[in-house]
Scaffold this active site. Structure first.
Site, PDB file in Angstrom:
ATOM      1  N   HIS A  20       3.895   6.446  -8.626  1.00 43.25           N
ATOM      2  CA  HIS A  20       3.230   5.890  -7.457  1.00 43.25           C
ATOM      3  C   HIS A  20       3.804   6.493  -6.175  1.00 43.25           C
ATOM      4  CE1 HIS A  20       1.112   2.535  -9.631  1.00 43.25           C
ATOM      5  NE2 HIS A  20       1.972   2.966 -10.551  1.00 43.25           N
ATOM      6  N   ASP A 117      -0.947   0.622  -2.286  1.00 43.60           N
ATOM      7  CA  ASP A 117      -0.967   1.042  -3.671  1.00 43.60           C
ATOM      8  C   ASP A 117      -2.048   0.271  -4.426  1.00 43.60           C
ATOM      9  OD1 ASP A 117       1.257   2.444  -5.600  1.00 43.60           O
ATOM     10  OD2 ASP A 117       0.175   0.854  -6.631  1.00 43.60           O
TER      11      ASP A 117
END
Ligand code: UDP
Ligand code: UDP
Length: 458
Positions: A20, A117
């Site tokens: 991520h 995210d």
């Protein structure tokens, strides 16, 4: 009015894990090169050393970036029904996000947009009740996986009569290929997936490390409402380019590779999120040796790098280690994966099919032997096999659950390395990827379009 009054100020809010963080910081690099002002929200403490190191390197390379440090509140152990440290971190961040309300509202100049995210969509939307700005998500996997994420809340998971989930305009995904936590009642990952999947319609857009050259069909289906009505614009900004600040001063196999013929070396690595069992490590070792090819192999013995202390010799045993050293380079540390994949001596990649790795293989035209370990990786493996970027041996199942014998591994390595069809198709994807990242290419246009929209508050 000075020019800085017009500067677009974007906050980036990654969750946990290198899979991520890496794409967020590559996006940050691009936005900085377009003169955006950036705030990076960092959650403390991070799970792995790799994350802390990368954040420090990024902040030293770009001292103009504003770091908004945010201390996560401890997670109530009664809801912590997972042993995956990264999932626990997702949940802990989501439950702590209110702490960010006042510092994020006080940012100056005020934010033009927030990119959160994919695991923090609810959190981004919650913050927006005070911010009232465009909210985007960065989806860190394939467009195929995004179509599952969008459609999942409407899919009849509970229908025991079907072994598949049928996604409109995309096709059927076998339940055995779904991220395993989706099949477990009340898993943290499953809850996040279901809750946030339902809310994507509230986003202004979804950024994704994808490109038309690989997933044009799926991107079109998503953007024309064929997967689901009301999906916000899905903006492909891939492939992300690796950045100089990512390179640790790690021991590099590059000098060794320099002396080897083109496409003669296999690179094996399974990403940053999983450990390989001791038995499987030994089988992979003997498979690499029996393949006859030279190799660079990154071994991961523990999920979290801070706990990965044992030496290679202790893990492999003296005899196997000796054989491995004769043919290849075995490492047990963070490597500069992009540099390895970009080396002309590398001709194949045994890969877990983490999405960043798949796109890096495409960017470098390196065929993949997919070996999914967890999460979205089986969906990505099916995709690369279908598109011809790699092969996937379905019978190997989940790497975390089955043991594949060395002989079988060696045979499949040969098959990948000898396949002319895979090599040609991978080279085609590399050409598409290079076109996409050229000045004036699709990535450039998408980013410029986004910044224009953000500067107008949309
Ligand atoms: N990576 C790297 N060196 C390593 C392991 C991983 O540079 O030793 C990078 C890799 O190039 C990719 C990211 O870390 O950019 C991992 O993301 P991916 O989605 O491939 O897999 P994950 O680690 O999330 O399973
Ligand atoms: N690491 C990294 N980049 C670096 C240095 C280290 O990603 O520049 C990662 C790598 O996975 C390594 C781990 O961090 O195995 C531990 O790093 P280090 O040896 O510096 O120890 P620590 O930071 O845990 O004290």
């Amino acid at each position: 009015m000075s020019s800085s009054d017009h500067q677009t100020h974007v906050a980036l809010f990654p969750s946990a894990g290198m899979g991520h963080l890496v794409p967020f910081l590559r996006l940050a690099n691009t936005l900085l090169s377009h003169n955006c002002k950036l705030t990076l929200i960092t959650s403390h403490p991070p799970v792995s050393s790799a994350e802390s190191h990368l954040i420090s390197r990024f902040l030293s390379a770009f001292p103009q970036v504003n770091e908004l440090k945010f201390h996560i509140l401890p997670l109530d152990p009664s809801i912590a029904n997972s042993d995956d440290p990264f999932f626990l971190q997702f949940e802990a961040i989501r439950r702590s996000v209110h702490v960010l309300n006042s510092p994020i509202s006080a940012l100056s100049p005020p934010l033009s947009a927030l990119v959160c995210d994919v695991t923090l969509i609810s959190s981004g939307l919650l913050l927006n009740t005070t911010l009232n700005i465009p909210i985007y998500a960065l989806f860190t996997s394939s467009a195929k996986m995004l179509s599952l994420f969008a459609y999942y809340p409407f899919a009849k998971m509970s229908d025991p009569s079907s072994d598949f989930i049928r996604i409109p305009a995309i096709g059927s995904i076998p339940k055995t290929s779904l991220p395993p936590p989706l099949l477990i009642n009340n898993s943290i990952f499953g809850k996040i997936f279901a809750q946030d999947g339902q809310r994507i319609k509230e986003l202004n857009g979804i950024l994704i490390n994808a490109m038309d050259g690989i997933e044009g069909d799926t991107l079109t289906a998503l953007n024309t409402g064929k997967v689901l009505n009301g999906v916000p614009p899905v903006i492909p900004i891939g492939p992300f380019l690796p950045c100089d600040f990512e390179n640790p001063d790690a021991k590099s196999p590059i000098k060794w590779l320099d002396n080897l013929p083109p496409r003669s070396v296999v690179f094996a690595s399974f990403g940053s999120r999983t450990a390989t069992s001791r038995d499987q490590i030994k089988e992979i070792g003997s498979g690499l040796v029996s393949s006859g090819y030279r190799f660079v192999w990154v071994v991961k013995d523990k999920v979290v790098d801070k706990e990965d202390k044992e030496g290679l010799e202790d893990i492999m045993g003296e005899e196997l280690m000796k054989k491995l050293k004769e043919k290849g380079m075995v490492l047990k540390e963070w490597v500069n994966q992009q540099e390895i994949l970009g080396h002309r001596a590398v001709g194949g990649f045994i890969c877990h099919c983490g999405w960043n790795s798949v796109m890096e293989a495409a960017l470098n035209g390196v065929p993949i032997l997919g070996w999914p370990q967890i999460g979205d990786q089986m969906i990505n493996a099916e995709l690369i096999a279908k598109k011809g970027l790699g092969m996937w041996v379905e019978e190997w199942g989940w790497g975390q659950k089955c043991l594949v014998k060395g002989e079988e591994v060696g045979g499949r390595i040969k098959e990948m390395m000898e396949s002319e069809a895979l090599r040609k198709q991978a080279a085609k994807f590399r050409d598409e990827a290079i076109k996409a990242v050229e000045v004036g290419g699709s990535c450039d246009r998408a980013i410029q379009g986004l910044i224009r929209m953000w500067s107008k508050g949309t």
